[in-house]
Design an enzyme around this catalytic site. Structure first.
Site, PDB file in Angstrom:
ATOM      1  N   ASP A 280       0.832  -1.203   0.000  1.00  0.00           N
ATOM      2  CA  ASP A 280       0.000   0.000   0.000  1.00  0.00           C
ATOM      3  C   ASP A 280       0.868   1.255   0.000  1.00  0.00           C
ATOM      4  O   ASP A 280       0.565   2.233  -0.714  1.00  0.00           O
ATOM      5  CB  ASP A 280      -0.917   0.004   1.216  1.00  0.00           C
ATOM      6  CG  ASP A 280      -1.982  -1.083   1.158  1.00  0.00           C
ATOM      7  OD1 ASP A 280      -2.248  -1.607   0.062  1.00  0.00           O
ATOM      8  OD2 ASP A 280      -2.547  -1.410   2.232  1.00  0.00           O
ATOM      9  N   SER A 282       3.927   1.505  -1.115  1.00  0.00           N
ATOM     10  CA  SER A 282       4.584   1.603  -2.425  1.00  0.00           C
ATOM     11  C   SER A 282       3.663   2.225  -3.462  1.00  0.00           C
ATOM     12  O   SER A 282       4.102   3.011  -4.311  1.00  0.00           O
ATOM     13  CB  SER A 282       5.037   0.222  -2.883  1.00  0.00           C
ATOM     14  OG  SER A 282       5.998  -0.323  -2.003  1.00  0.00           O
ATOM     15  N   GLU A 297       9.125  -5.584  12.486  1.00  0.00           N
ATOM     16  CA  GLU A 297       9.469  -6.896  13.058  1.00  0.00           C
ATOM     17  C   GLU A 297       8.189  -7.703  13.057  1.00  0.00           C
ATOM     18  O   GLU A 297       7.181  -7.278  13.615  1.00  0.00           O
ATOM     19  CB  GLU A 297      10.037  -6.738  14.471  1.00  0.00           C
ATOM     20  CG  GLU A 297      10.673  -8.014  15.014  1.00  0.00           C
ATOM     21  CD  GLU A 297       9.701  -8.868  15.814  1.00  0.00           C
ATOM     22  OE1 GLU A 297       9.430 -10.008  15.358  1.00  0.00           O
ATOM     23  OE2 GLU A 297       9.215  -8.404  16.853  1.00  0.00           O
ATOM     24  N   CYS A 331       7.181 -13.497  19.418  1.00  0.00           N
ATOM     25  CA  CYS A 331       7.676 -13.639  18.047  1.00  0.00           C
ATOM     26  C   CYS A 331       8.846 -14.612  17.990  1.00  0.00           C
ATOM     27  O   CYS A 331       9.078 -15.251  16.967  1.00  0.00           O
ATOM     28  CB  CYS A 331       8.128 -12.280  17.513  1.00  0.00           C
ATOM     29  SG  CYS A 331       6.851 -11.019  17.536  1.00  0.00           S
TER      30      CYS A 331
END
EC number: 1.2.1.88
Length: 546
Positions: A280, A282, A297, A331
């Site tokens: 989006d 870009s 991250e 994560c």
């Protein structure tokens, strides 16, 4: 108003916040218990948007349920709108000039004070909000909301001091060369996750520390703890408008990235969302004043590999913690476990299952519980769906595999044994208390390393367990791009600010290393300054003379 610069200040030495034990009878246990009791007696709380220092109530009310008791909610919050985002951006840009021109020592003092407030005055309140709202037990809340949050602020100040001191090493005669580190032109959008209160503070805090203004969208499932962090920053002296606090959903993000003044995204969350936002952004390049800095991250499919020379007891216990701390909702959590056959059959399997069987699962308010709930309905259904799929594929559930969502979202710690190293639970990110084990022949160590490298799109964390140094080196070299953080004989979770800069590449993010100086380079735009002291007397070069 200009401020006199009458000295070169040096910040006080910084060190990691000491973590308290919360042992029975300790003052910290009593303090936390009191904070939990007080918070439970007052909930649900109301969280407004904060724009230019003012509370804004949109009356579009959403709830943050407590995952251990999902019929109740910790807070309601007023969800922002695209129109409110536009107002927030305008207010942030108005606050920008005064903030970026504030003397560095004053900005530093604000964040040092915020660290002291988080680790002192508000320690137990932050922890209570993190426990009730995000399902953490005492220790996980301590290392997150108290210690890591303070570490991010204190070490951040230290790293920025180091950054600003980086100056050109040479000056020609009659000249003085300097470099200044400007904040980005525009605003930073911070999109923070549910699983770490500290990351909630760091995502807006890091860019603000170097003079940026920030629009901050917290995760709905961490709204209240993040609101407390915002209030701490305001109490410490962050001026109105510098950080705009807007709870809500994807529409907040979409509105922000439509602005011509969008300068950077600081993101922690899912890989799919990050990729979508990158696309989006870009597609909007022609409308932006600058090329936006994209910092993210995202996910992980983290691994332990247990070599035949590993010390079994340590590998067992590290693999318990790595997989099941905070219900696997880190994560960096262990998800893939590769064990050499001789180790598996000579103690590892038996000990691993025995230790996991000791884990107690339940509400964070019970001090005996090692694991709490997963964060919500979507997570519960996703995790149990992975377990079901693993069974359908022929995976053997060695322990766990069940859940109970009648009151809270509780899932038992689960180990799946697979004969297919590319099975569903060896490839997909689960983000829950599920680890899949694959047993390899001792002679296939190097083949297994190649398998680890090629099985997953991610590259966040991994751990190698071996007493033979060559086994450690072989794995390190073969898995060079498979993890941004790698550990020897230590679990794959638990990076500490100032000690192990955190981040991974591949599908895990941009690897800009939170908790280090590296992250701050992404939020500044350097300008070189050359000052000449001696004027020219002629424009000709000596070579022009005849």
């Amino acid at each position: 108003m200009a401020t006199a610069q009458l000295a070169t200040f040096k910040i006080p030495p910084v060190s990691n916040e000491p973590m308290l034990s919360y042992a029975p009878g300790s003052p910290e246990r009593a303090g936390l218990q009191a904070a939990l009791a007080e918070m439970q007696s007052q909930l649900p709380f109301e969280v407004p948007c904060i724009i230019n220092g003012q509370e804004v109530r949109t009356n579009n009310i959403q709830k943050q349920p407590m995952p251990h008791d999902h019929a109740r909610h910790l807070c309601t919050f007023h969800e922002g709108s695209p129109e409110l985002v536009e107002k927030a951006i305008a207010g942030a840009l108005q606050a920008k000039d005064a903030w970026e021109t504030m003397p560095w020592n004053d900005r530093a003092a604000i964040f040092l004070k915020a660290a002291d407030l988080a680790s002192g005055k508000y320690r137990y309140k932050l922890m209570a909000a993190t426990m009730l709202g995000q399902g953490k037990n005492t220790w996980q809340a301590e290392i997150d909301a108290a210690a890591e949050l303070a570490d991010f602020f204190r070490f951040g100040v230290s790293y920025v001091e180091e950054l600003y001191a980086q100056q050109p090493p040479k000056n020609a005669p009659g000249c003085w060369n300097r470099t200044e580190y400007r904040p980005l032109e525009g605003f930073v959008l911070a999109v923070s996750p549910f699983n770490f209160t500290a990351i909630g503070g760091n995502l807006p805090g890091s860019p603000a520390l170097v003079g940026n203004v920030v629009v901050w969208k917290p995760a709905p499932a961490a709204t209240y703890s993040n609101y407390l962090v915002f209030k701490i920053l305001a109490e410490a002296g962050v001026p109105p408008g510098v950080i705009q606090f807007i709870p809500g959903g994807a529409e907040i993000v979409q509105a922000a990235i439509q602005s011509p003044n969008f300068a950077s995204l600081h993101f922690t969350g899912s890989t799919n969302v990050f990729k979508s936002l990158w696309k989006d952004i870009s597609s909007n390049l022609d409308k932006y004043k600058v090329y936006p800095r994209i910092v993210g991250e995202t996910g992980g499919k983290n691994w332990h590999v247990i070599h035949k020379s590993a010390e079994v007891r340590n590998a067992v216990l590290q693999s318990v913690r790595g997989a099941f701390e905070y219900q696997g909702q880190k994560c960096s959590a262990l998800s893939r476990l590769y064990v050499s056959r001789s180790v598996w059959e000579n103690g590892f399997k038996t000990q691993y299952l025995e230790e996991i069987a000791k884990i107690k699962v339940g509400p964070c308010l019970d001090w005996n519980n090692y694991m709490g709930p997963v964060i919500g309905r979507r997570a519960y259904d996703n995790i149990t769906g992975f377990i079901k799929k693993a069974k359908e594929e022929g995976g053997e559930v060695l322990i766990g595999g069940s859940g109970d969502d009648s009151k809270g979202f509780f899932i038992q710690p689960t180990v799946i044994l697979t004969k297919d190293p590319r099975s569903t639970t060896m490839v997909g990110e689960i983000f829950g208390p599920v680890v899949t084990a694959y047993v390899f022949e001792d002679s296939d160590y190097e083949k297994t390393l190649e398998l680890i490298d090629k099985t997953s799109i991610y590259g966040l964390t991994g751990a190698i367990f071996a007493s033979e140094r060559q086994a450690l080196l072989t794995a390190t070299n073969r898995l060079r791009n498979a993890a941004g953080n790698i550990y020897y004989n230590e679990k794959c979770t638990g990076a500490v600010v100032g000690q192990q800069p955190f981040g991974g590449a591949r599908g895990s993010g941009t690897n800009d290393k939170a908790g280090s100086i590296s992250i701050f380079y992404r939020f500044v735009s350097a300008r070189s300054i050359k000052e000449n002291f001696v004027g020219l007397e002629d424009f000709h070069y000596p070579s022009n003379l005849v």
